[in-house]
Design a protein around this motif. Structure first.
Motif, PDB file in Angstrom:
ATOM      1  N   TYR A  31    -144.449 -98.277 -44.292  1.00 16.93           N
ATOM      2  CA  TYR A  31    -145.452 -99.340 -44.350  1.00 16.93           C
ATOM      3  C   TYR A  31    -145.793 -99.417 -46.093  1.00 16.93           C
ATOM      4  O   TYR A  31    -145.768 -98.361 -46.679  1.00 16.93           O
ATOM      5  N   GLY A  32    -146.162-100.487 -46.419  1.00 14.91           N
ATOM      6  CA  GLY A  32    -146.683-100.720 -47.697  1.00 14.91           C
ATOM      7  C   GLY A  32    -146.658-102.156 -48.202  1.00 14.91           C
ATOM      8  O   GLY A  32    -146.778-103.065 -47.363  1.00 14.91           O
ATOM      9  N   CYS A  33    -147.115-102.208 -49.550  1.00 12.27           N
ATOM     10  CA  CYS A  33    -147.156-103.667 -49.920  1.00 12.27           C
ATOM     11  C   CYS A  33    -145.700-104.246 -50.485  1.00 12.27           C
ATOM     12  O   CYS A  33    -144.650-103.948 -49.862  1.00 12.27           O
ATOM     13  N   SER A  34    -145.766-105.002 -51.816  1.00 13.99           N
ATOM     14  CA  SER A  34    -144.389-105.398 -52.334  1.00 13.99           C
ATOM     15  C   SER A  34    -143.588-104.614 -52.715  1.00 13.99           C
ATOM     16  O   SER A  34    -142.337-104.689 -52.685  1.00 13.99           O
ATOM     17  N   ASN A  35    -144.032-103.364 -53.195  1.00 12.47           N
ATOM     18  CA  ASN A  35    -143.125-102.478 -53.578  1.00 12.47           C
ATOM     19  C   ASN A  35    -142.114-101.920 -52.648  1.00 12.47           C
ATOM     20  O   ASN A  35    -141.032-101.327 -52.819  1.00 12.47           O
ATOM     21  N   THR A  36    -142.750-101.654 -51.134  1.00 10.86           N
ATOM     22  CA  THR A  36    -142.176-101.147 -50.096  1.00 10.86           C
ATOM     23  C   THR A  36    -141.491-102.274 -49.733  1.00 10.86           C
ATOM     24  O   THR A  36    -140.086-102.196 -49.212  1.00 10.86           O
ATOM     25  N   PHE A  37    -141.858-103.632 -49.706  1.00  9.53           N
ATOM     26  CA  PHE A  37    -141.017-104.736 -49.203  1.00  9.53           C
ATOM     27  C   PHE A  37    -139.610-104.790 -49.921  1.00  9.53           C
ATOM     28  O   PHE A  37    -138.585-105.266 -49.406  1.00  9.53           O
ATOM     29  N   GLY A  38    -140.008-104.800 -51.217  1.00  4.78           N
ATOM     30  CA  GLY A  38    -138.903-104.964 -51.983  1.00  4.78           C
ATOM     31  C   GLY A  38    -138.889-106.221 -52.733  1.00  4.78           C
ATOM     32  O   GLY A  38    -137.723-106.941 -52.677  1.00  4.78           O
ATOM     33  N   TRP A  39    -139.908-106.474 -53.678  1.00  3.63           N
ATOM     34  CA  TRP A  39    -140.035-107.809 -54.185  1.00  3.63           C
ATOM     35  C   TRP A  39    -139.334-108.227 -55.210  1.00  3.63           C
ATOM     36  O   TRP A  39    -139.044-107.241 -55.992  1.00  3.63           O
ATOM     37  N   GLY A  40    -138.491-108.856 -55.199  1.00  2.00           N
ATOM     38  CA  GLY A  40    -137.442-109.663 -56.264  1.00  2.00           C
ATOM     39  C   GLY A  40    -136.044-109.030 -56.195  1.00  2.00           C
ATOM     40  O   GLY A  40    -135.134-109.003 -56.975  1.00  2.00           O
ATOM     41  N   LEU A  41    -135.902-108.221 -54.853  1.00  2.00           N
ATOM     42  CA  LEU A  41    -134.536-107.316 -54.632  1.00  2.00           C
ATOM     43  C   LEU A  41    -133.944-108.017 -53.539  1.00  2.00           C
ATOM     44  O   LEU A  41    -134.446-108.629 -52.531  1.00  2.00           O
TER      45      LEU A  41
ATOM     46  N   SER B 101    -130.702 -92.109 -38.223  1.00  2.00           N
ATOM     47  CA  SER B 101    -132.121 -92.578 -37.691  1.00  2.00           C
ATOM     48  C   SER B 101    -132.387 -93.992 -37.923  1.00  2.00           C
ATOM     49  O   SER B 101    -131.725 -94.736 -38.391  1.00  2.00           O
ATOM     50  N   ALA B 102    -133.537 -94.278 -37.278  1.00  2.00           N
ATOM     51  CA  ALA B 102    -133.833 -96.001 -37.348  1.00  2.00           C
ATOM     52  C   ALA B 102    -134.786 -96.075 -38.311  1.00  2.00           C
ATOM     53  O   ALA B 102    -135.986 -95.602 -38.077  1.00  2.00           O
ATOM     54  N   ILE B 103    -134.595 -96.687 -39.410  1.00  2.00           N
ATOM     55  CA  ILE B 103    -135.483 -96.962 -40.340  1.00  2.00           C
ATOM     56  C   ILE B 103    -136.255 -98.236 -40.201  1.00  2.00           C
ATOM     57  O   ILE B 103    -135.346 -99.150 -40.294  1.00  2.00           O
ATOM     58  N   HIS B 104    -137.445 -98.462 -40.341  1.00  2.00           N
ATOM     59  CA  HIS B 104    -138.011 -99.760 -40.305  1.00  2.00           C
ATOM     60  C   HIS B 104    -138.834 -99.868 -41.261  1.00  2.00           C
ATOM     61  O   HIS B 104    -139.573 -99.284 -41.854  1.00  2.00           O
ATOM     62  N   ASN B 105    -138.925-101.220 -41.840  1.00  2.00           N
ATOM     63  CA  ASN B 105    -139.604-101.458 -43.131  1.00  2.00           C
ATOM     64  C   ASN B 105    -140.602-102.512 -42.833  1.00  2.00           C
ATOM     65  O   ASN B 105    -140.249-103.698 -42.564  1.00  2.00           O
ATOM     66  N   TYR B 106    -141.889-102.189 -42.861  1.00  2.00           N
ATOM     67  CA  TYR B 106    -142.959-103.230 -42.449  1.00  2.00           C
ATOM     68  C   TYR B 106    -143.824-103.435 -43.774  1.00  2.00           C
ATOM     69  O   TYR B 106    -144.822-104.014 -43.515  1.00  2.00           O
ATOM     70  N   GLY B 107    -143.102-103.283 -44.887  1.00  2.00           N
ATOM     71  CA  GLY B 107    -143.660-103.817 -46.062  1.00  2.00           C
ATOM     72  C   GLY B 107    -143.932-105.104 -46.215  1.00  2.00           C
ATOM     73  O   GLY B 107    -142.836-105.951 -45.968  1.00  2.00           O
TER      74      GLY B 107
END
Length: 406
Positions: free
Chosen positions: A144-154, A171-177
């Motif tokens: 969980y996180g903001c744009s840094n975890t979301f991957g802004w610009g990537l 493992s199952a990795i989920h990105n809720y950024g």
């Protein structure tokens, strides 16, 4: 900077001050002019109205837009254009990522003929994808996180959550950024998803620069309003020696009629918002609320049998004494976003387009998280090694480059 929460200006919903307040504010100058004219002569009343009109004209001629005094706002804002079409409105979170979408987004600096395009793909749950094919596993790790975890610009496959998934195929990795999120919005997202996912490990991508967002002070609400956004907020309050988290629904910067036409009315509008939300701008409120939210996240994770970990993504570890005192799992950021090469080019930022972490920074995050995740899954505990505590110096450069919007 643009959140692009709504792709169409017609969708932007403005919050207005109440009608009685608006009526009083607009009648006061007229009543004052009438009263002065009655007691001192009509010429004085006309003079007062003339001064008000002339003041508005002078402000307009000076091109005062009240967007802030930071040099960065005046110098950089006109240079970089950004497009992002992945957000949709949410009645509880303010905005979130649209599910099952693939969007091509971009940065551009027209004057230098530079551009950058990147692709964002979301799954059926509105999460940014971390693999080409979903992984079915008993070991689920939620980020969980903001744009840094979301991957802004990537691109999808260069975000650190994608790289963590590639290194842990079992493992199952989920990105809720989600870009622009506050810690409070992150807590709300956790509350919505943790029972469904039943993760073994929850990792928060953290930066102290997030602290002003959760309380939604008038500065942050104004910036959100410029992007067409509204957000929920909260504040930690002392009640009889115990702290309680007072939660507010989605709310926005309040507007006066004609404020987009009159600089004088715009100035009054800003002062009124300062009165409405000014108490939330205090540093103590930021600090106490951030601490309260971190503890609330850990409590939520414990309730659902998950291990909670705070992973810094910037050099500033200003909350480390609090984290040590409360026994929370945490690790310092592996890179200093302000590092430059010999010619002054940022090594870990999306320079020259943006101040967010670039591909190299995300690769470093993923590498650092490898042994951290191993230890957390094995023992449920992680503390930084001596000498790897980071700095408590406030990382103002990073906060100004990324926050308070992205």
């Amino acid at each position: 900077m643009s959140m692009n929460i709504s792709p169409h200006n017609s969708d932007v919903q403005l919050e207005r001050f109440s009608f009685p307040l608006v009526a009083v504010l607009f009648l006061i100058p007229l009543l004052v002019a009438v009263a002065i004219g009655y007691f001192f002569g009509i010429a004085w009343g006309v003079a007062i109205l003339t001064i008000l009109i002339w003041s508005d004209f002078l402000l307009r001629a000076a091109n005062v837009n009240f967007r802030g005094r930071r040099k960065k706002d005046k110098v950089m804002a006109p240079l970089v254009t950004k497009s992002f079409t992945g957000h949709v409105r949410d009645p509880h979170l303010g905005w979130t990522l649209a599910p099952n979408k693939t969007n091509e987004n971009s940065f551009a600096i027209p004057r230098k003929k530079l551009s950058l395009k990147y692709t964002v793909t979301t799954d059926a749950q509105g999460r940014r994808v971390t693999t080409e094919s979903p992984v079915d596993s008993d070991t689920t790790i939620n980020f969980y996180g903001c744009s840094n975890t979301f991957g802004w610009g990537l691109d999808d496959n260069t975000t650190y959550t994608w790289l963590v998934q590639a290194a842990r195929p079992d493992s199952a990795i989920h990105n809720y950024g989600v870009s622009g999120y506050s810690l409070y919005q992150i807590l709300l997202k956790m509350e919505q998803t943790i029972e469904r996912d039943r993760p073994k490990l929850v990792i928060l991508g953290f930066s102290p620069g997030l602290e002003a967002r959760s309380v939604s002070d008038h500065h942050y609400l104004r910036i959100l309003a410029e992007q067409g956004g509204t957000a929920p907020s909260c504040i930690s309050k002392d009640k009889g020696g115990k702290r309680a988290l007072k939660r507010y629904p989605v709310e926005g910067y309040k507007h006066l009629p004609l404020s987009d036409k009159s600089p004088l009315i715009k100035l009054v509008e800003r002062r009124l918002n300062r009165l409405f939300y000014g108490g939330r701008a205090k540093n103590e409120a930021h600090r106490k609320t951030t601490e309260h939210l971190l503890l609330s996240m850990e409590h939520l994770c414990k309730k659902h049998g998950a291990t909670f970990h705070v992973q810094y993504l910037v050099a500033n570890t200003g909350y480390r004494e609090f984290l040590h005192k409360t026994g929370l799992n945490w690790a310092p950021g592996p890179v200093d976003l302000d590092l430059c090469d010999e010619v002054g080019t940022y090594l870990y930022r999306l320079s020259p387009f943006d101040g967010h972490p670039n591909v190299a920074a995300n690769a470093a995050y993923a590498e650092e998280l490898g042994p951290v995740i191993d230890q957390l899954l094995e023992t449920g505990k992680y503390r930084p090694e001596p000498g790897a505590l980071g700095t408590t110096k406030r990382d103002k450069a990073t906060e100004q480059e990324i926050y308070p919007v992205f």
